[in-house]
Design a protein around this motif. Structure first.
Motif, PDB file in Angstrom:
ATOM      1  N   ALA A  42       0.592  -1.265  -0.293  1.00 33.26           N
ATOM      2  CA  ALA A  42       0.161   0.108   0.122  1.00 33.26           C
ATOM      3  C   ALA A  42       0.860   0.943  -0.198  1.00 33.26           C
ATOM      4  CB  ALA A  42      -0.935   0.188   1.278  1.00 33.26           C
ATOM      5  N   CYS A  43       1.711   1.034   1.229  1.00 27.01           N
ATOM      6  CA  CYS A  43       2.832   2.160   0.346  1.00 27.01           C
ATOM      7  C   CYS A  43       3.781   2.321  -0.053  1.00 27.01           C
ATOM      8  CB  CYS A  43       3.781   2.400   1.967  1.00 27.01           C
ATOM      9  SG  CYS A  43       3.097   2.007   3.357  1.00 27.01           S
ATOM     10  N   THR A  44       4.106   1.458  -0.968  1.00 27.68           N
ATOM     11  CA  THR A  44       4.342   1.505  -2.251  1.00 27.68           C
ATOM     12  C   THR A  44       3.337   1.829  -3.319  1.00 27.68           C
ATOM     13  OG1 THR A  44       6.192  -0.312  -1.785  1.00 27.68           O
ATOM     14  CG2 THR A  44       5.601   0.160  -4.388  1.00 27.68           C
ATOM     15  N   ALA A  45       1.795   1.750  -3.852  1.00 30.15           N
ATOM     16  CA  ALA A  45       1.265   2.100  -4.452  1.00 30.15           C
ATOM     17  C   ALA A  45       1.517   2.795  -4.222  1.00 30.15           C
ATOM     18  CB  ALA A  45      -0.209   1.420  -4.166  1.00 30.15           C
ATOM     19  N   VAL A  46       1.167   3.821  -3.152  1.00 34.87           N
ATOM     20  CA  VAL A  46       1.004   5.439  -2.782  1.00 34.87           C
ATOM     21  C   VAL A  46       2.460   6.455  -3.440  1.00 34.87           C
ATOM     22  CG1 VAL A  46       0.973   7.699  -0.752  1.00 34.87           C
ATOM     23  CG2 VAL A  46      -0.752   5.397  -1.286  1.00 34.87           C
ATOM     24  N   SER A  47       3.868   5.702  -3.056  1.00 33.13           N
ATOM     25  CA  SER A  47       4.974   5.991  -3.467  1.00 33.13           C
ATOM     26  C   SER A  47       5.307   6.754  -5.339  1.00 33.13           C
ATOM     27  CB  SER A  47       5.518   5.879  -2.756  1.00 33.13           C
ATOM     28  OG  SER A  47       6.296   5.266  -1.443  1.00 33.13           O
ATOM     29  N   ALA A  48       4.376   5.054  -5.825  1.00 34.77           N
ATOM     30  CA  ALA A  48       4.650   5.169  -6.767  1.00 34.77           C
ATOM     31  C   ALA A  48       3.838   6.643  -7.664  1.00 34.77           C
ATOM     32  CB  ALA A  48       4.172   3.991  -7.420  1.00 34.77           C
ATOM     33  N   ALA A  49       2.200   6.281  -7.584  1.00 35.23           N
ATOM     34  CA  ALA A  49       1.523   7.792  -7.888  1.00 35.23           C
ATOM     35  C   ALA A  49       2.332   9.406  -7.778  1.00 35.23           C
ATOM     36  CB  ALA A  49       0.623   7.586  -7.227  1.00 35.23           C
ATOM     37  N   ARG A  50       2.178   9.450  -6.036  1.00 31.37           N
ATOM     38  CA  ARG A  50       3.743  10.741  -6.174  1.00 31.37           C
ATOM     39  C   ARG A  50       4.827  10.459  -6.672  1.00 31.37           C
ATOM     40  NH1 ARG A  50       3.585  11.331   0.368  1.00 31.37           N
ATOM     41  NH2 ARG A  50       4.138  13.360  -0.748  1.00 31.37           N
ATOM     42  N   LEU A  51       4.735   9.755  -7.155  1.00 34.07           N
ATOM     43  CA  LEU A  51       6.085   9.600  -8.123  1.00 34.07           C
ATOM     44  C   LEU A  51       6.033   9.974  -9.758  1.00 34.07           C
ATOM     45  CD1 LEU A  51       9.635   9.911  -8.609  1.00 34.07           C
ATOM     46  CD2 LEU A  51       9.516   7.077  -9.124  1.00 34.07           C
ATOM     47  N   ALA A  52       4.518   9.550  -9.935  1.00 39.08           N
ATOM     48  CA  ALA A  52       4.700   9.752 -11.596  1.00 39.08           C
ATOM     49  C   ALA A  52       4.025  11.078 -11.311  1.00 39.08           C
ATOM     50  CB  ALA A  52       3.562   8.601 -11.560  1.00 39.08           C
ATOM     51  N   LEU A  53       3.593  11.086 -10.381  1.00 38.03           N
ATOM     52  CA  LEU A  53       2.884  12.706 -10.613  1.00 38.03           C
ATOM     53  C   LEU A  53       3.526  13.849 -11.120  1.00 38.03           C
ATOM     54  CD1 LEU A  53      -0.363  12.522  -8.313  1.00 38.03           C
ATOM     55  CD2 LEU A  53      -0.572  12.863 -10.633  1.00 38.03           C
ATOM     56  N   GLN A  54       5.112  13.747 -11.064  1.00 31.41           N
ATOM     57  CA  GLN A  54       5.835  14.722 -10.221  1.00 31.41           C
ATOM     58  C   GLN A  54       6.119  14.552 -11.992  1.00 31.41           C
ATOM     59  OE1 GLN A  54       6.748  16.911  -8.318  1.00 31.41           O
ATOM     60  NE2 GLN A  54       5.181  14.960  -7.312  1.00 31.41           N
ATOM     61  N   GLY A  55       6.778  13.810 -12.927  1.00 25.83           N
ATOM     62  CA  GLY A  55       6.350  13.652 -14.251  1.00 25.83           C
ATOM     63  C   GLY A  55       5.452  13.977 -14.761  1.00 25.83           C
ATOM     64  N   ASP A  56       6.133  14.039 -16.399  1.00 25.24           N
ATOM     65  CA  ASP A  56       4.869  14.029 -17.031  1.00 25.24           C
ATOM     66  C   ASP A  56       4.676  13.171 -18.048  1.00 25.24           C
ATOM     67  OD1 ASP A  56       6.698  13.387 -19.348  1.00 25.24           O
ATOM     68  OD2 ASP A  56       6.976  15.267 -20.567  1.00 25.24           O
ATOM     69  N   GLY A  57       5.044  12.097 -17.644  1.00 24.59           N
ATOM     70  CA  GLY A  57       4.000  10.294 -18.017  1.00 24.59           C
ATOM     71  C   GLY A  57       4.858   9.182 -18.793  1.00 24.59           C
ATOM     72  N   SER A  58       6.063  10.333 -19.383  1.00 23.20           N
ATOM     73  CA  SER A  58       7.030   9.895 -20.298  1.00 23.20           C
ATOM     74  C   SER A  58       7.957   8.811 -19.628  1.00 23.20           C
ATOM     75  CB  SER A  58       7.053  10.926 -20.831  1.00 23.20           C
ATOM     76  OG  SER A  58       8.193  11.256 -20.490  1.00 23.20           O
ATOM     77  N   HIS A  59       8.248   7.487 -19.697  1.00 25.89           N
ATOM     78  CA  HIS A  59       9.367   7.042 -19.296  1.00 25.89           C
ATOM     79  C   HIS A  59       9.634   6.063 -20.339  1.00 25.89           C
ATOM     80  CE1 HIS A  59       5.822   3.522 -18.484  1.00 25.89           C
ATOM     81  NE2 HIS A  59       5.116   5.284 -18.642  1.00 25.89           N
ATOM     82  N   VAL A  60      10.706   5.158 -19.450  1.00 29.20           N
ATOM     83  CA  VAL A  60      11.369   4.101 -20.373  1.00 29.20           C
ATOM     84  C   VAL A  60      10.512   3.262 -20.765  1.00 29.20           C
ATOM     85  CG1 VAL A  60      13.664   3.506 -20.625  1.00 29.20           C
ATOM     86  CG2 VAL A  60      13.807   5.092 -20.078  1.00 29.20           C
ATOM     87  N   VAL A  61      10.953   2.692 -19.876  1.00 28.09           N
ATOM     88  CA  VAL A  61       9.593   1.190 -19.477  1.00 28.09           C
ATOM     89  C   VAL A  61       8.935   1.810 -19.420  1.00 28.09           C
ATOM     90  CG1 VAL A  61       9.127  -0.996 -18.338  1.00 28.09           C
ATOM     91  CG2 VAL A  61      11.618   0.379 -18.199  1.00 28.09           C
ATOM     92  N   SER A  62       7.414   0.343 -20.159  1.00 27.01           N
ATOM     93  CA  SER A  62       5.916   0.627 -20.410  1.00 27.01           C
ATOM     94  C   SER A  62       5.458  -0.004 -19.914  1.00 27.01           C
ATOM     95  CB  SER A  62       5.510   0.017 -21.880  1.00 27.01           C
ATOM     96  OG  SER A  62       5.552  -1.209 -22.224  1.00 27.01           O
ATOM     97  N   LEU A  63       4.237  -0.188 -18.939  1.00 28.62           N
ATOM     98  CA  LEU A  63       3.900  -0.972 -18.587  1.00 28.62           C
ATOM     99  C   LEU A  63       2.822  -2.092 -19.266  1.00 28.62           C
ATOM    100  CD1 LEU A  63       1.614  -1.691 -16.127  1.00 28.62           C
ATOM    101  CD2 LEU A  63      -0.081  -0.504 -17.156  1.00 28.62           C
ATOM    102  N   ASP A  64       2.633  -2.277 -20.282  1.00 26.49           N
ATOM    103  CA  ASP A  64       3.185  -3.613 -21.415  1.00 26.49           C
ATOM    104  C   ASP A  64       4.065  -4.028 -20.621  1.00 26.49           C
ATOM    105  OD1 ASP A  64       0.344  -2.881 -22.173  1.00 26.49           O
ATOM    106  OD2 ASP A  64       0.787  -1.831 -23.757  1.00 26.49           O
ATOM    107  N   THR A  65       5.517  -3.167 -21.044  1.00 24.38           N
ATOM    108  CA  THR A  65       6.307  -4.317 -21.045  1.00 24.38           C
ATOM    109  C   THR A  65       6.535  -4.990 -19.497  1.00 24.38           C
ATOM    110  OG1 THR A  65       7.744  -2.947 -22.963  1.00 24.38           O
ATOM    111  CG2 THR A  65       9.060  -4.176 -20.274  1.00 24.38           C
ATOM    112  N   VAL A  66       6.306  -4.353 -18.905  1.00 23.99           N
ATOM    113  CA  VAL A  66       6.424  -4.876 -17.462  1.00 23.99           C
ATOM    114  C   VAL A  66       5.337  -5.574 -17.001  1.00 23.99           C
ATOM    115  CG1 VAL A  66       5.249  -4.640 -15.054  1.00 23.99           C
ATOM    116  CG2 VAL A  66       6.785  -2.158 -15.792  1.00 23.99           C
ATOM    117  N   ILE A  67       4.218  -5.844 -17.711  1.00 18.82           N
ATOM    118  CA  ILE A  67       3.154  -6.675 -17.613  1.00 18.82           C
ATOM    119  C   ILE A  67       3.655  -7.979 -18.195  1.00 18.82           C
ATOM    120  CG2 ILE A  67       1.035  -7.583 -18.431  1.00 18.82           C
ATOM    121  CD1 ILE A  67      -0.060  -4.915 -17.762  1.00 18.82           C
TER     122      ILE A  67
END
Length: 479
Positions: A425-450
């Motif tokens: 649960a803590c990781t989920a909140v941290s991940a959301a806060r980290l993502a909100l600091q960026g513009d959505g662009s990133h190297v590894v896509s969700l599809d790749t992680v899945i």
């Protein structure tokens, strides 16, 4: 493309301690005897045999699987039944006890009629079970193999084979350059998507958030009033589970004698809060532990997307409501939680479709990892994240759960499962806060992680996938 996975199916109200080992077998048992009744064969049944194979056999005792099967045979529904009716149902059969199948046809069942076979592996999935109905002469009336594929979802062997054939046909078409445009494929919903890339493209093309696209899909299948009420009921059940877990105390079932901690945590946090101490993260952890203690106790929980990971999404949702003053208004809170659940479910559907949410198939990355990713996406959406940021949050959360094993000590959904939900649960909140600091662009896509999660699950040793034959399950001395 696989059929659309509704949020009202992915989030289902049931009983603990396991969606795949309790709720799924319960539903499979009911489906088997219901099929007999529909074919007019129930009255001919004189005996039943049930074999719980693979992971169901290995950890079935700790997960209450035989009890769940007996409950399903008499027609109890995990959504509505009294959870107190399940425990002990199998042992009470003894050398022979009258049982009313579906509450209408009486036969005698013995405890040996429901057998655990951990070394028997059926070909379709690690959570396989065989149901056989016999007449008075001992002749087989019907035999069905079913699989509990995670999250309480159940498929017969024929249904599983058909789904695999459809998937193989789609892969073949894609390799031949004949991929179908998801916007034109007949799925019954206006915004179908097979992966995160298609979901993001759909949202960009139509100017929608992920929650808005999901709402349109849901209301294409059911009336809007029913969808809204269903989402509200799910959140109310989740929240009620948090409250119940924060109030209850005692020792959890099973030989580990694990004491509940959430109530004592609540009392300490209330005292610290009165002194002005920042307890934000500790409350988040307490919410998650409260739910998973309820689950371990076999009480009412919401599969999200599994019971073993049931605490993460409720905990993060309560955290958002607790820490965002603007959501104090009941109407705004309701809207926020609908957005939260719709977004989380859209992400959860991707894991269910393209990898697995079954601990027996993918390890705990498929359960806690998926729930963490779903919660991260949901809270990012509630906090105003764009679809790209939501996808990024989901990716971050799963990326740091890759390889997580499922090795419950004693076959009980307690250690390390309860604390694992608090950390995720803590990781989920941290991940959301980290993502909100960026513009959505990133190297590894969700599809790749899945896809990476899927491959990791395939490569993972069976002893680390809900069999209690490796990891903590064998390295912790049980007292």
């Amino acid at each position: 493309m696989s059929a659309y996975v509704s949020a009202l199916d992915l989030f289902s109200i049931g009983v603990g301690p396991s969606s795949s080992h309790t709720v799924g077998p319960m539903r499979a048992a009911t489906a088997f005897v219901t099929g007999l009744a529909e074919r007019g064969e129930l009255s001919r049944v004189a005996a039943l045999r049930v074999v719980l194979c693979g992971s169901l056999g290995a950890t079935g005792i700790g997960h209450g699987t035989p009890d769940a099967v007996v409950a399903g045979l008499v027609g109890l529904d995990p959504r509505t039944c009294d959870p107190g009716r399940l425990p002990g149902g199998w042992e009470k059969l003894g050398d022979g006890t009258p049982v009313d199948l579906l509450g209408e046809h009486r036969i005698t069942l013995t405890s040996s009629d429901v057998r655990l076979a951990p070394l028997t592996h059926l070909p379709g999935h690690p959570n396989g079970m065989r149901f056989t109905a016999l007449d008075a002469a001992g002749t087989t009336i019907s035999e069905v193999v079913s699989y509990s594929v995670g999250g309480g979802f159940v498929l017969t062997a024929d249904e599983l084979a058909a789904a695999a054939a459809d998937e193989a046909a789609q892969v073949a078409a894609e390799l031949a350059g004949e991929a179908i445009d998801p916007a034109t494929e007949p799925t019954g919903v206006p915004y179908p998507f097979a992966n995160a890339a298609e979901l993001l493209a759909t949202c960009e093309r139509h100017g929608l958030t992920i929650a808005e696209a999901a709402w349109a899909n849901e209301t294409a299948l059911r009336p809007a009033v029913e969808v809204g009420a269903g989402l509200d009921t799910i959140w109310q059940a989740m929240s009620a589970c948090v409250d119940a877990g924060l109030q209850r105390e005692g020792v959890l079932p099973g030989r580990l004698k694990v004491r509940r901690r959430a109530r004592a945590q609540r009392e300490r946090l209330e005292a610290a809060q009165a002194q002005g101490v920042d307890t934000t993260i500790e409350w988040l952890q307490a919410f998650a532990m409260a739910v998973n203690e309820e689950n371990a106790d076999g009480r009412r929980v919401v599969t999200a997307p599994t019971n073993g990971a049931a605490g993460i999404i409720p905990a993060v949702g309560r955290h958002v409501l607790r820490t965002r003053p603007e959501l104090a208004d009941a109407g705004r809170a309701e809207t926020a939680m609908r957005t939260y659940l719709l977004t989380a479910a859209a992400i959860g559907a991707l894991y269910k479709r393209n990898a697995s949410i079954s601990g027996a198939e993918a390890g705990c990355q498929g359960e806690v990892g998926s729930a963490c990713s779903m919660a991260a996406a949901g809270v990012c959406a509630v906090l105003g994240g764009t679809p790209a940021q939501v996808e990024n949050a989901a990716e971050i959360a799963m990326e740091h759960n890759l390889g997580l094993t499922c090795d419950p000590v004693g076959g009980l959904v307690q250690v390390p499962c309860i604390e694992r939900n608090a950390i995720a649960a803590c990781t989920a909140v941290s991940a959301a806060r980290l993502a909100l600091q960026g513009d959505g662009s990133h190297v590894v896509s969700l599809d790749t992680v899945i896809e990476t999660m899927r491959q990791t699950g395939v490569d993972m040793s069976t002893k680390y996938k809900e069999t209690s034959t490796g990891g903590l399950a064998v390295n912790v001395v049980e007292c």
